[in-house]
Design a protein around this motif. Sequence first.
Motif, PDB file in Angstrom:
ATOM      1  N   MET A   1       0.627  -1.429   0.165  1.00 38.23           N
ATOM      2  CA  MET A   1      -0.342   0.319  -0.008  1.00 38.23           C
ATOM      3  C   MET A   1       0.556   1.312  -0.337  1.00 38.23           C
ATOM      4  O   MET A   1       0.145   2.545   0.124  1.00 38.23           O
ATOM      5  CB  MET A   1      -0.625  -0.035   1.378  1.00 38.23           C
ATOM      6  CG  MET A   1      -2.161  -1.409   1.445  1.00 38.23           C
ATOM      7  SD  MET A   1      -3.289  -0.931   2.491  1.00 38.23           S
ATOM      8  CE  MET A   1      -3.614   0.141   2.605  1.00 38.23           C
ATOM      9  N   ILE A   2       2.298   1.054  -0.038  1.00 39.86           N
ATOM     10  CA  ILE A   2       2.799   2.296   0.517  1.00 39.86           C
ATOM     11  C   ILE A   2       3.889   2.589  -1.244  1.00 39.86           C
ATOM     12  O   ILE A   2       4.416   1.533  -1.560  1.00 39.86           O
ATOM     13  CB  ILE A   2       3.986   2.064   1.468  1.00 39.86           C
ATOM     14  CG1 ILE A   2       3.043   1.744   2.720  1.00 39.86           C
ATOM     15  CG2 ILE A   2       4.120   3.450   1.143  1.00 39.86           C
ATOM     16  CD1 ILE A   2       3.963   1.757   4.637  1.00 39.86           C
ATOM     17  N   GLN A   3       3.745   3.677  -1.217  1.00 37.22           N
ATOM     18  CA  GLN A   3       4.926   4.082  -2.753  1.00 37.22           C
ATOM     19  C   GLN A   3       5.908   5.412  -1.850  1.00 37.22           C
ATOM     20  O   GLN A   3       5.619   5.998  -1.312  1.00 37.22           O
ATOM     21  CB  GLN A   3       4.262   4.480  -3.803  1.00 37.22           C
ATOM     22  CG  GLN A   3       3.425   3.459  -4.447  1.00 37.22           C
ATOM     23  CD  GLN A   3       2.612   3.766  -5.393  1.00 37.22           C
ATOM     24  OE1 GLN A   3       2.821   4.348  -6.117  1.00 37.22           O
ATOM     25  NE2 GLN A   3       1.041   2.511  -5.970  1.00 37.22           N
ATOM     26  N   ILE A   4       7.049   5.485  -2.450  1.00 37.97           N
ATOM     27  CA  ILE A   4       7.969   6.699  -3.197  1.00 37.97           C
ATOM     28  C   ILE A   4       8.064   7.939  -4.000  1.00 37.97           C
ATOM     29  O   ILE A   4       7.429   6.880  -4.874  1.00 37.97           O
ATOM     30  CB  ILE A   4       8.377   6.369  -2.294  1.00 37.97           C
ATOM     31  CG1 ILE A   4       9.660   5.514  -3.091  1.00 37.97           C
ATOM     32  CG2 ILE A   4       8.875   5.557  -0.596  1.00 37.97           C
ATOM     33  CD1 ILE A   4      11.250   5.074  -2.981  1.00 37.97           C
ATOM     34  N   ALA A   5       7.330   8.761  -4.311  1.00 38.06           N
ATOM     35  CA  ALA A   5       7.295   9.405  -5.363  1.00 38.06           C
ATOM     36  C   ALA A   5       8.421  10.850  -5.075  1.00 38.06           C
ATOM     37  O   ALA A   5       7.793  11.866  -4.142  1.00 38.06           O
ATOM     38  CB  ALA A   5       5.866  10.215  -5.096  1.00 38.06           C
TER      39      ALA A   5
ATOM     40  N   LEU B   1      10.065  15.144  -2.375  1.00 31.57           N
ATOM     41  CA  LEU B   1      10.094  13.671  -1.940  1.00 31.57           C
ATOM     42  C   LEU B   1       9.003  13.218  -1.415  1.00 31.57           C
ATOM     43  O   LEU B   1       8.819  14.081  -0.405  1.00 31.57           O
ATOM     44  CB  LEU B   1      11.443  12.782  -1.878  1.00 31.57           C
ATOM     45  CG  LEU B   1      11.037  11.431  -1.511  1.00 31.57           C
ATOM     46  CD1 LEU B   1      11.418  10.597  -3.082  1.00 31.57           C
ATOM     47  CD2 LEU B   1      12.589  11.211  -0.617  1.00 31.57           C
ATOM     48  N   ALA B   2       8.218  12.362  -1.774  1.00 31.46           N
ATOM     49  CA  ALA B   2       6.294  12.643  -1.174  1.00 31.46           C
ATOM     50  C   ALA B   2       6.847  10.559  -0.542  1.00 31.46           C
ATOM     51  O   ALA B   2       6.288   9.829  -1.467  1.00 31.46           O
ATOM     52  CB  ALA B   2       5.332  12.897  -1.603  1.00 31.46           C
TER      53      ALA B   2
ATOM     54  N   THR C   1      -0.441  11.678   0.778  1.00 32.19           N
ATOM     55  CA  THR C   1       0.991  12.413   0.324  1.00 32.19           C
ATOM     56  C   THR C   1       0.545  13.507   1.359  1.00 32.19           C
ATOM     57  O   THR C   1       1.160  13.532   1.993  1.00 32.19           O
ATOM     58  CB  THR C   1       0.679  12.711  -1.122  1.00 32.19           C
ATOM     59  OG1 THR C   1       2.168  12.956  -1.348  1.00 32.19           O
ATOM     60  CG2 THR C   1       0.223  14.028  -1.371  1.00 32.19           C
ATOM     61  N   LEU C   2       2.214  12.366   1.899  1.00 30.60           N
ATOM     62  CA  LEU C   2       3.553  13.372   2.599  1.00 30.60           C
ATOM     63  C   LEU C   2       4.713  13.676   2.177  1.00 30.60           C
ATOM     64  O   LEU C   2       5.421  12.413   2.098  1.00 30.60           O
ATOM     65  CB  LEU C   2       2.998  12.864   4.158  1.00 30.60           C
ATOM     66  CG  LEU C   2       1.340  13.583   4.869  1.00 30.60           C
ATOM     67  CD1 LEU C   2       1.755  12.418   5.581  1.00 30.60           C
ATOM     68  CD2 LEU C   2       1.186  13.941   5.374  1.00 30.60           C
ATOM     69  N   GLY C   3       5.181  14.255   2.235  1.00 26.20           N
ATOM     70  CA  GLY C   3       7.028  14.569   1.651  1.00 26.20           C
ATOM     71  C   GLY C   3       6.844  16.201   2.186  1.00 26.20           C
ATOM     72  O   GLY C   3       6.898  17.343   3.119  1.00 26.20           O
TER      73      GLY C   3
ATOM     74  N   VAL D   1      10.305  23.507   1.740  1.00 27.32           N
ATOM     75  CA  VAL D   1       9.006  22.553   1.185  1.00 27.32           C
ATOM     76  C   VAL D   1       8.016  21.834   2.389  1.00 27.32           C
ATOM     77  O   VAL D   1       9.500  20.566   2.161  1.00 27.32           O
ATOM     78  CB  VAL D   1       8.777  22.962   0.189  1.00 27.32           C
ATOM     79  CG1 VAL D   1       7.122  22.593  -0.306  1.00 27.32           C
ATOM     80  CG2 VAL D   1       8.724  24.194  -0.319  1.00 27.32           C
ATOM     81  N   LEU D   2       7.368  21.955   3.256  1.00 26.25           N
ATOM     82  CA  LEU D   2       6.256  20.754   3.522  1.00 26.25           C
ATOM     83  C   LEU D   2       5.126  20.399   2.864  1.00 26.25           C
ATOM     84  O   LEU D   2       4.691  22.165   3.046  1.00 26.25           O
ATOM     85  CB  LEU D   2       6.138  20.285   4.744  1.00 26.25           C
ATOM     86  CG  LEU D   2       7.614  20.617   5.756  1.00 26.25           C
ATOM     87  CD1 LEU D   2       6.893  21.039   7.151  1.00 26.25           C
ATOM     88  CD2 LEU D   2       8.400  18.609   6.006  1.00 26.25           C
ATOM     89  N   GLU D   3       5.044  19.454   2.485  1.00 24.09           N
ATOM     90  CA  GLU D   3       3.402  19.311   1.870  1.00 24.09           C
ATOM     91  C   GLU D   3       2.831  17.820   1.835  1.00 24.09           C
ATOM     92  O   GLU D   3       3.140  16.935   2.246  1.00 24.09           O
ATOM     93  CB  GLU D   3       3.733  19.260  -0.194  1.00 24.09           C
ATOM     94  CG  GLU D   3       4.637  18.125   0.006  1.00 24.09           C
ATOM     95  CD  GLU D   3       4.849  18.362  -1.977  1.00 24.09           C
ATOM     96  OE1 GLU D   3       4.602  19.039  -2.935  1.00 24.09           O
ATOM     97  OE2 GLU D   3       4.860  17.222  -2.690  1.00 24.09           O
ATOM     98  N   GLY D   4       1.907  18.284   2.225  1.00 24.03           N
ATOM     99  CA  GLY D   4       0.619  17.001   2.275  1.00 24.03           C
ATOM    100  C   GLY D   4      -0.629  16.976   1.038  1.00 24.03           C
ATOM    101  O   GLY D   4      -1.295  17.773   0.885  1.00 24.03           O
TER     102      GLY D   4
END
Length: 468
Positions: free
Chosen positions: A64-68, A101-102, A118-120, A133-136
Amino acid sequence: MKKITLLLFVVFCSWYNAQAQGSDWTLGAGVTAFDFGVPAKKGLSMSDWNWGPYITASKKIGSMIQIAPSVSVVEIRNFSDLFPDELFTTGQTAASVQGSLAGQLHFLPEKKFDPYLTLGGGANYLRRQTYGVLEGGLGVNYWVDDLIALNLQAGYNYMFDFADYLHYRGGFRFGLAKPKDSDGDGIPDKKDKCPNDKGLKQFAGCPDTDNDGIVDGEDACPAEAGLKEFNGCPDKDGDKIIDKDDKCPDTPGLAQFKGCPDTDGDGLPDPDDACPTEAGKMELQGCPDKDGDGIADKDDRCPEQPGLVSFKGCPDKDGDKIPDVDDACPDVPGIPEEKGCPAKKPKEEDLLKIAKSINFATGKATILKLSLASLDNLANLLKQYPDAKIVVEGHTDNVGNRAANKKLSQQRADAIKNYLVKKGIEANRIQAIGYGDERPADGSTDIKAGNKTPQQRSANRRVEIKNI
């Protein structure tokens, strides 16, 4: 900006024939927009959106997990309107290049509708300065077919030492090409003899579920480790009858009994034998019957003596319906109350019958002649039971003088006793008691209530004879 867009388009086309969901890696591209207006509390308006292309990739690191990783290039057309303190020339534009990178958590992996969280974090290069930058955000892939998916994503970006913004994305996702492996066993379908079943390299991609060295397709018992001589089926008890055909797979047995033993050798297999360790008769489910009375020894209270079914195999020599084993007098008919020995007292019902037939002259203690035969029967009955003792009770109604009634009832009881003594019955075996009107026949404790009607008074004028 047009050159970047063209470059992305060329990349898309180069990967179009790749598998999307079957690959560990996917490539994505499309259009993104940065919105500084909403975080700045200006409200949601597309006029505040700043557009540009983006490119991204993702790799599965779990079910269920990916890195992007991703890169976005956005032209901020209204930079000075949004940030007048940063630039004093109205209408000046600025380029923003963001790399991040998330991690993505996919809620429905391998489904057409594939939502994810998504969190990164990363960096944004803006006006010749780099900001952290932090993004979600939330996104969704919709797989049009096995090769391509539509992608939408929206999220919030926190930029250190500068303004926050929302990002919106729309684009496509493509898989990176690799050999098709439908069952995911690491063996390409072209070399996999069982392409739809995850298997082992030594068996050319076919499974051996029970690890017995025989592939499932050739294994008659694929879920149980077995022997080659039995086509992969087990024989736990070693009786040469495979377990699935063996009614007793844990105990060595005989083929004629489908793998079950016959321990006592009586022709009945142990599971059907009620007495598997003792040779017995077929009609008794393999149990013995030593006394030959048709009752198996295990159910026979008297296995050494032929008996009756009604007495669980015990005899009743005297025929008194009390089996000899429970009969204290097995050679003489008796009664249950005396444990099979003869009765020691007359029956209460016989005494009651005699008492009801005894009558006296009105107002006197004289026994009527028609009652003498009954008293003779009572004397004979007492002679049959020499140890029996009785009580004779005289009773009256409440009519007349109470003391006189009691005296009369005593005289009548005495008259019966005297008659029996004359007939040879010992006086010490007979008690005579006169109760008068004290004990109405209906059991009432209220003497008046027990003598209200003629029927009650008639019943109260009586004699009772009972065993002591």
